[in-house]
Write a protein that holds these residues in place. Sequence first.
Motif, PDB file in Angstrom:
ATOM      1  N   SER A   1       0.828  -1.187   0.000  1.00 34.80           N
ATOM      2  CA  SER A   1       0.000   0.000   0.000  1.00 34.80           C
ATOM      3  C   SER A   1       0.870   1.247   0.000  1.00 34.80           C
ATOM      4  CB  SER A   1      -0.906  -0.044   1.232  1.00 34.80           C
ATOM      5  OG  SER A   1      -1.746   1.044   1.270  1.00 34.80           O
ATOM      6  N   ALA A   2       1.904   1.228   0.828  1.00 36.61           N
ATOM      7  CA  ALA A   2       2.792   2.393   0.885  1.00 36.61           C
ATOM      8  C   ALA A   2       3.518   2.587  -0.435  1.00 36.61           C
ATOM      9  CB  ALA A   2       3.798   2.213   2.023  1.00 36.61           C
ATOM     10  N   ALA A   3       3.945   1.460  -1.038  1.00 35.06           N
ATOM     11  CA  ALA A   3       4.663   1.579  -2.311  1.00 35.06           C
ATOM     12  C   ALA A   3       3.758   2.157  -3.391  1.00 35.06           C
ATOM     13  CB  ALA A   3       5.189   0.213  -2.733  1.00 35.06           C
ATOM     14  N   LEU A   4       2.524   1.658  -3.451  1.00 38.00           N
ATOM     15  CA  LEU A   4       1.595   2.187  -4.463  1.00 38.00           C
ATOM     16  C   LEU A   4       1.296   3.650  -4.205  1.00 38.00           C
ATOM     17  CD1 LEU A   4      -0.958  -0.663  -5.092  1.00 38.00           C
ATOM     18  CD2 LEU A   4       0.658   0.304  -6.690  1.00 38.00           C
ATOM     19  N   ALA A   5       1.157   4.005  -2.921  1.00 33.32           N
ATOM     20  CA  ALA A   5       0.903   5.411  -2.615  1.00 33.32           C
ATOM     21  C   ALA A   5       2.062   6.274  -3.069  1.00 33.32           C
ATOM     22  CB  ALA A   5       0.660   5.584  -1.112  1.00 33.32           C
ATOM     23  N   ALA A   6       3.280   5.785  -2.831  1.00 30.30           N
ATOM     24  CA  ALA A   6       4.451   6.554  -3.257  1.00 30.30           C
ATOM     25  C   ALA A   6       4.476   6.717  -4.767  1.00 30.30           C
ATOM     26  CB  ALA A   6       5.724   5.859  -2.767  1.00 30.30           C
ATOM     27  N   VAL A   7       4.182   5.640  -5.487  1.00 29.18           N
ATOM     28  CA  VAL A   7       4.149   5.725  -6.950  1.00 29.18           C
ATOM     29  C   VAL A   7       3.080   6.716  -7.385  1.00 29.18           C
ATOM     30  CG1 VAL A   7       3.621   4.457  -9.047  1.00 29.18           C
ATOM     31  CG2 VAL A   7       5.067   3.425  -7.320  1.00 29.18           C
ATOM     32  N   ALA A   8       1.919   6.660  -6.742  1.00 28.64           N
ATOM     33  CA  ALA A   8       0.828   7.566  -7.116  1.00 28.64           C
ATOM     34  C   ALA A   8       1.244   9.012  -6.913  1.00 28.64           C
ATOM     35  CB  ALA A   8      -0.422   7.245  -6.291  1.00 28.64           C
ATOM     36  N   VAL A   9       1.843   9.304  -5.762  1.00 26.79           N
ATOM     37  CA  VAL A   9       2.256  10.680  -5.478  1.00 26.79           C
ATOM     38  C   VAL A   9       3.301  11.141  -6.478  1.00 26.79           C
ATOM     39  CG1 VAL A   9       3.510  12.091  -3.831  1.00 26.79           C
ATOM     40  CG2 VAL A   9       1.656  10.667  -3.048  1.00 26.79           C
TER      41      VAL A   9
END
Lengths: 687, 500
Positions: free
Chosen positions: B283-291
């Motif tokens: 979840s954190a990795a996807l959030a980072a990619v999204a940002v």
Amino acid sequence: MRNAKSPMSWSCWSSVSSWSSRVPRATLRWSKRAVVVAVAVVALGMAPARAAEPGADPVPIAVSPGALTFDQPNQARQLTIHNRAGAPVTVRAARLVSMGDPDFSVDLVANRLIAADGTLSLKAAYTPRVAARRQSFAAIELEVQPPGQTATQMVTVALRGGEELDLLSWLIFAPLLGLPLLWLWPRGREEGLRWLALAVTAVPLALAAKLLYEFDPGFTRVQGNFGYQFVQHLVWIRAFNVEYHVGVDGLSIGLVALTALISMIAVVASWSIPTTRNLRGYFAMLLLLETGMLGVFVALDLFLFYVFWELVLVPMFFLIGLWGGPRREYAALKFFLYTLLGSVLILLAVIALYYASAPTTLVDGSAAAHTLDIPRLVYIDDFSKHPALLGLKFAHLIWVLLFVGFAIKVPVVPLHTWLPDAHVEAPTAVSVILASILLKMGTYGMLRIAWAILPEATRWAATAVAVLGAISVVYGAFCALGQTDLKRLVAYSSISHLGYCLLGMAALTPIAMSGAVYQMISHGVVSAMLFLLVGVLYDRTHERGLDAFGGVATVMPRYAIMFALAFLASLGLPGLSGFIGELMALLGSFGKFRVSTIVAALGLVLGAAYNLAAIRRVQLGALPERWRGVLTGHDLTAREWVSLVPLAVLTVALGLYPSPLLDAARVGVADLLTRMGLPSTGLGGGL
Amino acid sequence: MLGNAASLGPFAFELVLAAGIFVVLGVGLLARAGSRRVALGLTVVTLAGATVALLGTAAPQARGLFGGLLARDAFGDFFKLLAAVAGVLVALASIASEEVLDHRDGDRDAAEYGALLLAVVMGAGLMASATDLLTATLSIELVSILSYVLAAFSRRSSRSAEAGLKYVIYGGVATGTMLYGFSLLYGLAGSTDLAAAGRAATHAPVMVGGTALALVMAGLGFKLAVVPFHTWCPDVYEGAPTPIAALFSIVPKAAGFALAYRFFLGAGAGLDGVDAGLPQPTSAALAAVAVATMTFGNLAALAQQNVKRLLAYSSIAHAGNLLLVFVAAPGAAVPALLTYLGIYLFMNLAAFLAVVALVREGVGETLDDFAGLGRRAPVPALCLTIALISLAGLPPLAGFPAKYAVIAAVIARGAAGGGALFFVLALVAVLNTVVSLGYYARVARVMYFGAGHPHAQVIRLAPLHTVLLLVTTIPTVLLGVYLAPLSSLAARSAQLWPGR
């Protein structure tokens, strides 16, 4: 080619047909087909919408109807509860729920058993007891125990009685309905566009007058409907639990009337814009702007409020950017980006409040997990107990987001840098609207949303707000003192005046807050006059510099009178409207914020300095020779009189006879203060 | 789960499209001059027929087809409908577009073009309903290879050839990497079921699962055009003919999101709220990619001078917005995703079709060429402005409810106990809105405030293009006020077949 000379040829239809004959037939044919296709697409889309809605938790009973509407007094309607479950179901209780004294009566039941596939009938009657409350909203809550379970489920039936008042919707959307008329207006007759716009803006003004006439200044929350009148309440976007909820109370009625008046005056002030500069687009943007402003002041649902709030941004961008002064593009973009930044912070706060709110029911009786309804958020939800977030209490964090968002609009120092540029570069009418109405949207939003929904956070931040208010007063006044451009001087004076509003709002006493509301209206009137007067001079000379003028009173005496009246009202001369608001704000805050009030009172001296200096430098002294020919014999024209006189009359009237407006403001403020748990009557402020 | 024979019925959409491909190619071989209307008209008819077949074979419950290789559920149906509508609009726009079908070879190429369009739509439909690693690979490759060809379709343009070459090199490496990731996933999961593979990867120890996920993200990220797999996107959108760039901006992207959703979240019965969503590292990795994607897309777009590149970066930023859905509250994620994509279809196509229409009339692609268009070409300028304001997410246009749905889904997760991170994510998302307005407003500013040539003529669009602009702009305006049709469709389409 179409024959324009048919027997029934009203000029409008013949001009439509002549317009359409100038467009190539192919495009016309294709455009009509496109519209048909688009409508078909939307209509087809509505078909799945009418199909089954996604089901919530299945409750074993069905209630018909889901909402009861009474349009006559002393009416009784039947409510039938069907047991759809295969086993008997118990109705534990039927309760009547409303905010304020309800006008409804319901058969109250307790622990009634409904057999499988059986029904139970309840009678509900509408007997209005309070004459002033022309509409009543309530709900019947049925506590149902499904078979074989101990937990109960709630089913709500909405009740609505009284008149269906859609005055506010007509008020808000009348300008939008004028847009197609603008588009259809024949090419080559652009002078008529001004009259058309005038007629279109006269409609909300007439409706606002009717609203003022029928408004009951003594109607409070205790009497029902959360204290709002002319309520219209429908479900809009079910997926987001958004409702179309509009209503006015003492806080907003003055602003609604002011908006309608100023919009019409702005159209009058736009008369000097030449027809070669795309008047159609100009008035289209102006009408769109008016809808947005009116909607903001009457919206009672946060999503709806936000939509109207943002609606004003795009028209302002184009109005400043296309019809403005030399640096218009820079000013327009700065305005757009800066205020959008504030708006998105408000959006975040709105969504956070939504997800923190308690489950409730929408106005048609369907259940909602959360709500965006402002009255419900104010009176039913309590956010002060929410868990902490990012080191701050939840309520405090949301309050800060809301405050920053609204503060950019007010504007509060240090978030004010967009205002001078926007004001200076905008055309006269747009400056008038910007100063009169748009800035008030910020303070209104603070009161209606931040103060009301998060009272404990407001008390927490009150000192900071008061300090910011005092700083705004003094900083704005000092900046105004140093200006050489008349329009920029008035812009900074707006910042200074709204500092008094902020100070009054922070004090949280009845006098101070009534003063703040009064100051909002008064400043709206006075600043409109100021910008119109600057525009009068600019139209003739194309010059706004204070150093370029002097002795204008010798050649334009009537203009000088109006000029002096407006600037004296701006400095707060007793007898004119500015005095009442500033006095009350300072009186009410002295007890709580001694230092801030003293500092703000010093701002009065500075206000006198720059306002009187402006009068002296423009009106008194020697007239530069280059203006003698331009200004002599060119005193105020009839059109300029028409735009200035109503405002002048209002300034004097509000200054000498503040009671009507003050009473309405006091009631609105009283409800707010009661909600915040503070004394709502008496002098307050430690006097 | 249905066997091979029984699956043919629910497979009607793809079968009709496949038949249509052959019919269009055949007609192209037989017909003479004037055949671009015939070929593309047949394409549109095929797409309409496929949509009818899709709606006709819809059933209330989700089913697995061909022994679990594909799924037939409301979720996949939404994306197939989306792809079909986009295909129709692009096909119609291409009829009058000189970029893709020029007056010399256009009639000869039209049949191939139509067949390729149909195949891309079919591939996108397959991507949206793939529930197995094999069909995922197959469908991604189908869409990708056809996209490479379409990007290079304009034979006389060296930019188009360059775009195709860049696309094929990048895409080849990306899908190859993804395949390697899939092979690792097969080892982790023990089955080729897509949702099982995703669950295995996200719940495996970080070193193994993380490696597999990173490799798979190379391919998925390439399809979605997210950072850092986005570098092909501006060059390809700029070089490819504009109608094809329009197709790229919606069809492969939407299908990619569908596939990614099935991969990451398809396993859990998350739609009844039981599943808590993705575990923390993923979840954190996807959030980072999204940002990173949102921020980079918006900042890079600020510097662009070419309108097509600007729209490319804008679509990268929107993909970043959509990625946030993956970290959002499970119950709200799918309706938000579908609502956003449905609205994005209209507003993005409105923007691209305006550029298609203007380029056809000889207006260049740079911002300087767009100066003064507000006066010269009022209708396309207005439609483009409406589309751009909607892309920025301003009410009362449809872009606002779309953005609201996504941000609300993220905050819902935060409010349900996810913590402060989600509020920070939402804050970043809304700040990006402000940044994005910088370049959207710049285009509007250039068109309306810019001077342009003093003696430039009024531009008259081809009637077909005017119609298409209206057909895409009117929903952009209407859906902002009347969202019920789309939101109820999105809510009903939140039904995924959970896999074997």
